[in-house]
Design a protein around this motif. Structure first.
Motif, PDB file in Angstrom:
ATOM      1  N   ARG A   9     -29.062  -2.035 -52.826  1.00  0.00           N
ATOM      2  CA  ARG A   9     -27.869  -1.196 -52.689  1.00  0.00           C
ATOM      3  C   ARG A   9     -27.948  -0.475 -51.359  1.00  0.00           C
ATOM      4  NH1 ARG A   9     -27.904   0.832 -58.603  1.00  0.00           N
ATOM      5  NH2 ARG A   9     -26.362  -0.539 -59.535  1.00  0.00           N
ATOM      6  N   ILE A  10     -26.862  -0.537 -50.624  1.00  0.00           N
ATOM      7  CA  ILE A  10     -26.768   0.102 -49.317  1.00  0.00           C
ATOM      8  C   ILE A  10     -25.593   1.068 -49.376  1.00  0.00           C
ATOM      9  CG2 ILE A  10     -26.413  -0.268 -46.851  1.00  0.00           C
ATOM     10  CD1 ILE A  10     -27.477  -3.193 -47.402  1.00  0.00           C
ATOM     11  N   TYR A  11     -25.868   2.335 -49.137  1.00  0.00           N
ATOM     12  CA  TYR A  11     -24.839   3.371 -49.214  1.00  0.00           C
ATOM     13  C   TYR A  11     -24.321   3.690 -47.815  1.00  0.00           C
ATOM     14  CZ  TYR A  11     -26.431   4.047 -53.986  1.00  0.00           C
ATOM     15  OH  TYR A  11     -26.751   3.857 -55.299  1.00  0.00           O
ATOM     16  N   THR A  12     -23.003   3.738 -47.678  1.00  0.00           N
ATOM     17  CA  THR A  12     -22.357   4.076 -46.423  1.00  0.00           C
ATOM     18  C   THR A  12     -20.989   4.677 -46.749  1.00  0.00           C
ATOM     19  OG1 THR A  12     -21.757   3.242 -44.212  1.00  0.00           O
ATOM     20  CG2 THR A  12     -21.398   1.748 -46.081  1.00  0.00           C
ATOM     21  N   ASP A  13     -20.116   4.766 -45.767  1.00  0.00           N
ATOM     22  CA  ASP A  13     -18.758   5.218 -46.045  1.00  0.00           C
ATOM     23  C   ASP A  13     -17.778   4.471 -45.149  1.00  0.00           C
ATOM     24  OD1 ASP A  13     -18.106   6.968 -43.606  1.00  0.00           O
ATOM     25  OD2 ASP A  13     -19.944   7.893 -44.333  1.00  0.00           O
ATOM     26  N   GLU A  14     -16.527   4.537 -45.522  1.00  0.00           N
ATOM     27  CA  GLU A  14     -15.487   3.808 -44.801  1.00  0.00           C
ATOM     28  C   GLU A  14     -15.365   4.228 -43.343  1.00  0.00           C
ATOM     29  OE1 GLU A  14     -11.634   2.359 -47.056  1.00  0.00           O
ATOM     30  OE2 GLU A  14     -12.113   4.446 -47.538  1.00  0.00           O
ATOM     31  N   ALA A  15     -15.680   5.460 -43.039  1.00  0.00           N
ATOM     32  CA  ALA A  15     -15.496   5.986 -41.687  1.00  0.00           C
ATOM     33  C   ALA A  15     -16.646   5.623 -40.748  1.00  0.00           C
ATOM     34  CB  ALA A  15     -15.339   7.504 -41.739  1.00  0.00           C
ATOM     35  N   ALA A  16     -17.701   4.978 -41.256  1.00  0.00           N
ATOM     36  CA  ALA A  16     -18.858   4.636 -40.430  1.00  0.00           C
ATOM     37  C   ALA A  16     -18.584   3.359 -39.631  1.00  0.00           C
ATOM     38  CB  ALA A  16     -20.090   4.446 -41.304  1.00  0.00           C
ATOM     39  N   TYR A  17     -18.802   3.459 -38.322  1.00  0.00           N
ATOM     40  CA  TYR A  17     -18.598   2.320 -37.429  1.00  0.00           C
ATOM     41  C   TYR A  17     -19.898   1.951 -36.732  1.00  0.00           C
ATOM     42  CZ  TYR A  17     -13.532   2.040 -37.692  1.00  0.00           C
ATOM     43  OH  TYR A  17     -12.248   1.837 -38.126  1.00  0.00           O
ATOM     44  N   PHE A  18     -20.048   0.667 -36.441  1.00  0.00           N
ATOM     45  CA  PHE A  18     -21.119   0.139 -35.610  1.00  0.00           C
ATOM     46  C   PHE A  18     -20.416  -0.605 -34.487  1.00  0.00           C
ATOM     47  CE2 PHE A  18     -24.263  -3.224 -34.594  1.00  0.00           C
ATOM     48  CZ  PHE A  18     -25.303  -2.408 -34.189  1.00  0.00           C
ATOM     49  N   GLY A  19     -20.346   0.016 -33.330  1.00  0.00           N
ATOM     50  CA  GLY A  19     -19.520  -0.534 -32.259  1.00  0.00           C
ATOM     51  C   GLY A  19     -18.060  -0.395 -32.651  1.00  0.00           C
ATOM     52  N   ASP A  20     -17.330  -1.498 -32.589  1.00  0.00           N
ATOM     53  CA  ASP A  20     -15.911  -1.454 -32.936  1.00  0.00           C
ATOM     54  C   ASP A  20     -15.624  -1.994 -34.333  1.00  0.00           C
ATOM     55  OD1 ASP A  20     -16.478  -4.095 -32.377  1.00  0.00           O
ATOM     56  OD2 ASP A  20     -14.666  -4.451 -31.206  1.00  0.00           O
ATOM     57  N   ARG A  21     -16.677  -2.229 -35.135  1.00  0.00           N
ATOM     58  CA  ARG A  21     -16.503  -2.751 -36.493  1.00  0.00           C
ATOM     59  C   ARG A  21     -17.028  -1.753 -37.507  1.00  0.00           C
ATOM     60  NH1 ARG A  21     -19.180  -8.234 -37.146  1.00  0.00           N
ATOM     61  NH2 ARG A  21     -17.971  -8.210 -39.069  1.00  0.00           N
ATOM     62  N   LYS A  22     -16.436  -1.785 -38.683  1.00  0.00           N
ATOM     63  CA  LYS A  22     -16.901  -0.909 -39.761  1.00  0.00           C
ATOM     64  C   LYS A  22     -18.278  -1.388 -40.236  1.00  0.00           C
ATOM     65  CE  LYS A  22     -12.526   0.877 -41.197  1.00  0.00           C
ATOM     66  NZ  LYS A  22     -12.143   1.917 -42.105  1.00  0.00           N
ATOM     67  N   VAL A  23     -19.126  -0.423 -40.572  1.00  0.00           N
ATOM     68  CA  VAL A  23     -20.498  -0.725 -40.971  1.00  0.00           C
ATOM     69  C   VAL A  23     -20.535  -1.689 -42.152  1.00  0.00           C
ATOM     70  CG1 VAL A  23     -22.568   0.284 -42.036  1.00  0.00           C
ATOM     71  CG2 VAL A  23     -21.550   1.340 -40.008  1.00  0.00           C
ATOM     72  N   PHE A  24     -19.687  -1.480 -43.151  1.00  0.00           N
ATOM     73  CA  PHE A  24     -19.741  -2.356 -44.322  1.00  0.00           C
ATOM     74  C   PHE A  24     -19.398  -3.797 -43.959  1.00  0.00           C
ATOM     75  CE2 PHE A  24     -15.263  -1.107 -44.603  1.00  0.00           C
ATOM     76  CZ  PHE A  24     -14.628  -2.275 -45.003  1.00  0.00           C
ATOM     77  N   GLU A  25     -18.521  -4.012 -42.983  1.00  0.00           N
ATOM     78  CA  GLU A  25     -18.184  -5.367 -42.543  1.00  0.00           C
ATOM     79  C   GLU A  25     -19.358  -6.011 -41.814  1.00  0.00           C
ATOM     80  OE1 GLU A  25     -14.761  -4.578 -40.139  1.00  0.00           O
ATOM     81  OE2 GLU A  25     -13.385  -4.724 -41.833  1.00  0.00           O
ATOM     82  N   VAL A  26     -20.041  -5.224 -40.985  1.00  0.00           N
ATOM     83  CA  VAL A  26     -21.205  -5.733 -40.254  1.00  0.00           C
ATOM     84  C   VAL A  26     -22.303  -6.134 -41.227  1.00  0.00           C
ATOM     85  CG1 VAL A  26     -23.035  -5.127 -38.612  1.00  0.00           C
ATOM     86  CG2 VAL A  26     -20.681  -4.406 -38.171  1.00  0.00           C
TER      87      VAL A  26
END
Length: 111
Positions: A9-26
């Protein structure tokens, strides 16, 4: 027949970005590229973490808590979790035992 597996399980939030992509997408893309059995992103109705910032639905913001769940063999999940060290915006990462009762065979990764 049941199979032993682990749940990452990896916890994050919708507002977190890695570069120009959302963290959950990466993270989900990397999980697919690592040939893990699959990943599911679950949106929470309400949540907070170490900072005590409340994440909840809001009309003008995308800041809800998210959990990324991945079930696979322990070695694969540990290696994957270690590969995420360059991504800021990830909170807690947990690993726990689960028992797979049905469905796909996790790509044959679990004996």
């Amino acid at each position: 027949m049941s199979e032993q597996a682990k749940l990452l399980r990896i916890y994050t939030d919708e507002a977190a970005y890695f570069g120009d992509r959302k963290v959950f997408e990466v993270v989900a893309t990397r999980a697919r590229d690592a040939k893990l059995a699959g990943a599911t992103v679950v949106q929470a109705l309400f949540g907070f973490g170490r900072s005590a910032h409340l994440h909840r639905p809001h009309l003008l913001e995308d800041d809800q808590s998210l959990v990324i769940e991945i079930v696979d063999a322990e070695a694969s999940l540990r290696a994957f979790a270690a590969s995420l060290g360059d991504i800021e915006g990830i909170g807690l990462i947990t690993l726990e035992a689960v028992e797979v009762l049905g469905g796909d065979n996790i790509g044959g990764a679990i004996a």
